[in-house]
Structure formats: C-alpha cells, structure tokens
Scaffold this motif. Structure first.
Motif, PDB file in Angstrom:
ATOM      1  N   ASP A 141       0.802  -1.226   0.000  1.00  0.00           N
ATOM      2  CA  ASP A 141       0.000   0.000   0.000  1.00  0.00           C
ATOM      3  C   ASP A 141       0.834   1.276   0.000  1.00  0.00           C
ATOM      4  O   ASP A 141       0.557   2.204  -0.769  1.00  0.00           O
ATOM      5  CB  ASP A 141      -0.974   0.025   1.177  1.00  0.00           C
ATOM      6  CG  ASP A 141      -2.164  -0.903   0.973  1.00  0.00           C
ATOM      7  OD1 ASP A 141      -2.247  -1.570  -0.085  1.00  0.00           O
ATOM      8  OD2 ASP A 141      -3.015  -0.964   1.891  1.00  0.00           O
ATOM      9  N   LEU A 142       1.852   1.348   0.846  1.00  0.00           N
ATOM     10  CA  LEU A 142       2.684   2.548   0.913  1.00  0.00           C
ATOM     11  C   LEU A 142       3.413   2.785  -0.412  1.00  0.00           C
ATOM     12  O   LEU A 142       3.377   3.896  -0.956  1.00  0.00           O
ATOM     13  CB  LEU A 142       3.690   2.444   2.063  1.00  0.00           C
ATOM     14  CG  LEU A 142       4.680   3.610   2.186  1.00  0.00           C
ATOM     15  CD1 LEU A 142       3.942   4.918   2.466  1.00  0.00           C
ATOM     16  CD2 LEU A 142       5.710   3.316   3.272  1.00  0.00           C
ATOM     17  N   ALA A 143       4.055   1.760  -0.932  1.00  0.00           N
ATOM     18  CA  ALA A 143       4.795   1.885  -2.193  1.00  0.00           C
ATOM     19  C   ALA A 143       3.845   2.240  -3.341  1.00  0.00           C
ATOM     20  O   ALA A 143       4.154   3.102  -4.169  1.00  0.00           O
ATOM     21  CB  ALA A 143       5.543   0.593  -2.500  1.00  0.00           C
ATOM     22  N   GLN A 144       2.685   1.598  -3.372  1.00  0.00           N
ATOM     23  CA  GLN A 144       1.714   1.884  -4.428  1.00  0.00           C
ATOM     24  C   GLN A 144       1.234   3.331  -4.338  1.00  0.00           C
ATOM     25  O   GLN A 144       1.112   4.017  -5.358  1.00  0.00           O
ATOM     26  CB  GLN A 144       0.535   0.926  -4.362  1.00  0.00           C
ATOM     27  CG  GLN A 144      -0.447   1.141  -5.507  1.00  0.00           C
ATOM     28  CD  GLN A 144      -1.709   0.317  -5.388  1.00  0.00           C
ATOM     29  OE1 GLN A 144      -2.125  -0.049  -4.287  1.00  0.00           O
ATOM     30  NE2 GLN A 144      -2.332   0.034  -6.516  1.00  0.00           N
ATOM     31  N   ALA A 145       0.985   3.807  -3.129  1.00  0.00           N
ATOM     32  CA  ALA A 145       0.534   5.193  -2.956  1.00  0.00           C
ATOM     33  C   ALA A 145       1.591   6.183  -3.442  1.00  0.00           C
ATOM     34  O   ALA A 145       1.266   7.196  -4.065  1.00  0.00           O
ATOM     35  CB  ALA A 145       0.200   5.454  -1.482  1.00  0.00           C
ATOM     36  N   LYS A 146       2.859   5.870  -3.182  1.00  0.00           N
ATOM     37  CA  LYS A 146       3.947   6.758  -3.648  1.00  0.00           C
ATOM     38  C   LYS A 146       4.002   6.799  -5.176  1.00  0.00           C
ATOM     39  O   LYS A 146       4.176   7.866  -5.769  1.00  0.00           O
ATOM     40  CB  LYS A 146       5.295   6.292  -3.090  1.00  0.00           C
ATOM     41  CG  LYS A 146       5.397   6.314  -1.595  1.00  0.00           C
ATOM     42  CD  LYS A 146       6.011   7.576  -1.110  1.00  0.00           C
ATOM     43  CE  LYS A 146       6.175   7.488   0.401  1.00  0.00           C
ATOM     44  NZ  LYS A 146       6.942   8.566   0.938  1.00  0.00           N
ATOM     45  N   ILE A 147       3.862   5.644  -5.813  1.00  0.00           N
ATOM     46  CA  ILE A 147       3.905   5.589  -7.277  1.00  0.00           C
ATOM     47  C   ILE A 147       2.666   6.247  -7.877  1.00  0.00           C
ATOM     48  O   ILE A 147       2.754   6.958  -8.878  1.00  0.00           O
ATOM     49  CB  ILE A 147       4.089   4.131  -7.770  1.00  0.00           C
ATOM     50  CG1 ILE A 147       5.460   3.599  -7.337  1.00  0.00           C
ATOM     51  CG2 ILE A 147       3.901   4.028  -9.277  1.00  0.00           C
ATOM     52  CD1 ILE A 147       6.657   4.433  -7.817  1.00  0.00           C
ATOM     53  N   TYR A 148       1.516   6.055  -7.249  1.00  0.00           N
ATOM     54  CA  TYR A 148       0.288   6.715  -7.699  1.00  0.00           C
ATOM     55  C   TYR A 148       0.485   8.238  -7.681  1.00  0.00           C
ATOM     56  O   TYR A 148       0.183   8.925  -8.659  1.00  0.00           O
ATOM     57  CB  TYR A 148      -0.888   6.318  -6.811  1.00  0.00           C
ATOM     58  CG  TYR A 148      -2.200   6.948  -7.215  1.00  0.00           C
ATOM     59  CD1 TYR A 148      -3.075   6.276  -8.060  1.00  0.00           C
ATOM     60  CD2 TYR A 148      -2.573   8.211  -6.754  1.00  0.00           C
ATOM     61  CE1 TYR A 148      -4.285   6.842  -8.443  1.00  0.00           C
ATOM     62  CE2 TYR A 148      -3.776   8.785  -7.135  1.00  0.00           C
ATOM     63  CZ  TYR A 148      -4.625   8.090  -7.968  1.00  0.00           C
ATOM     64  OH  TYR A 148      -5.810   8.663  -8.357  1.00  0.00           O
ATOM     65  N   THR A 149       1.016   8.746  -6.564  1.00  0.00           N
ATOM     66  CA  THR A 149       1.252  10.189  -6.438  1.00  0.00           C
ATOM     67  C   THR A 149       2.254  10.674  -7.478  1.00  0.00           C
ATOM     68  O   THR A 149       2.065  11.735  -8.079  1.00  0.00           O
ATOM     69  CB  THR A 149       1.734  10.531  -5.013  1.00  0.00           C
ATOM     70  OG1 THR A 149       0.722  10.120  -4.087  1.00  0.00           O
ATOM     71  CG2 THR A 149       2.006  12.012  -4.852  1.00  0.00           C
TER      72      THR A 149
END
Length: 175
Positions: A141-149
């Motif tokens: 979740d954290l890594a995905q949120a960073k890439i999404y941003t």
C-alpha cells in the motif's frame, strides 16, 4: 532496460490501434455518441474530456488506461503503471498465494536488481521489504501510494499536455 511497445499486453496494443482508427474518423462523423459496433470497444467521444477531470477518471477508463500506458511506454516509464496495476491485482490474491506473488512483485519492481524498478525512496523500499517478509494484502500500500502520487503529479500532467491527448480532445470538441 526499456522493452518498448513489446512490453504492452497485446490487447492494449490492439485497443490503442482501434482507438486511433476511431479517433481518425471523428472528423467525418457528427454523432457525439459514436460507438464501435463490436463488443471489444465501446467509446463515447466525450470520454477523453472526462480524463482531464481527474487522474482517477483516467485510470478507471479502459480506453484511458490503455492510452496512458502507451504514453508511459513512449516516456520510458511504463513500469510505474505496471507496478500500480500489479498491486491492484495483488489485493485480490488468495491468502495461500500471497507470499509467492509478493516476492514476484518485489523482485520485479522494488528489489535492488529489479528489471522494472520503480522510483521509491529508500525508507519506502525498506518498509515494503519488511512487509513482504510477512505478506498481507496491504503490504504494498505505501509503495503503491507513492507511485500513484508520482504518476498523478508528474506523468498525468505530461499526458494531458501530450500531442496525442491534445489532438484527441481537439477532434472531440469539433465533433
């Protein structure tokens, strides 16, 4: 190493070709609800205008996602959307398969020698590495949120300014 258009799924490439042909015909058509008659592609000419409203609207559109992915390939950053989609798929993984799938995603996108490494800070990488050791459906979740941003703040605005998108919206506005 960039794998170019060959790294796109064949269905996405086919859809992009269909969209290109459909968009090319927009100038000759006056109907604003053009839809191709086959089941593979249903498309409203107003759809591209909705993509500009938000990044989420772009990603929630099959056509938008395919064109955005093709754009990222042209920008040599397709690994971002591939990682994001792999994380979305991972969330629906059966608990018995979480460990194997988590390792595969980590090795492909996050590990130090990852062939499609995404741009994450070392703290996020470390947290994700720990999470993968005891995988849950939220370990990325954290890594995905960073890439999404990253995509939302960097790639998405460039997509909206790209000649492909601008030409597409000019054609839809003229109808």
């Amino acid at each position: 190493m960039c794998r170019g258009l060959d790294s796109l799924p064949i269905t996405c490439l086919e859809r992009a070709k269909e969209l290109k042909a459909l968009f090319g015909s927009l100038l000759q058509k006056s109907d604003h609800n053009i839809a191709k008659k086959n089941d593979k592609l249903k498309f409203s000419v107003n759809e591209p205008l909705k993509w500009k409203e938000s990044f989420e609207k772009l990603l929630s559109s099959q056509n938008g996602l395919c064109l955005f992915r093709a754009f990222l390939v042209s920008e040599f950053s397709e690994e971002n959307i591939a990682f994001y989609l792999a994380c979305e798929d991972y969330r629906t993984t059966k608990p018995s398969k979480l460990a194997a799938k988590a390792k595969k995603i980590y090795d492909e996108f996050i590990g130090s020698d990852a062939p499609r490494e995404v741009n994450l800070d070392h703290v996020t990488k470390a947290i994700t590495k720990e999470n993968v050791e005891q995988p849950t459906q939220s370990c990325f979740d954290l890594a995905q949120a960073k890439i999404y941003t990253l995509m939302e703040k960097d790639c998405y605005p460039r997509f909206l300014k790209s000649s492909m998108y601008l030409e597409l919206t000019r054609k839809t506005k003229r109808g």
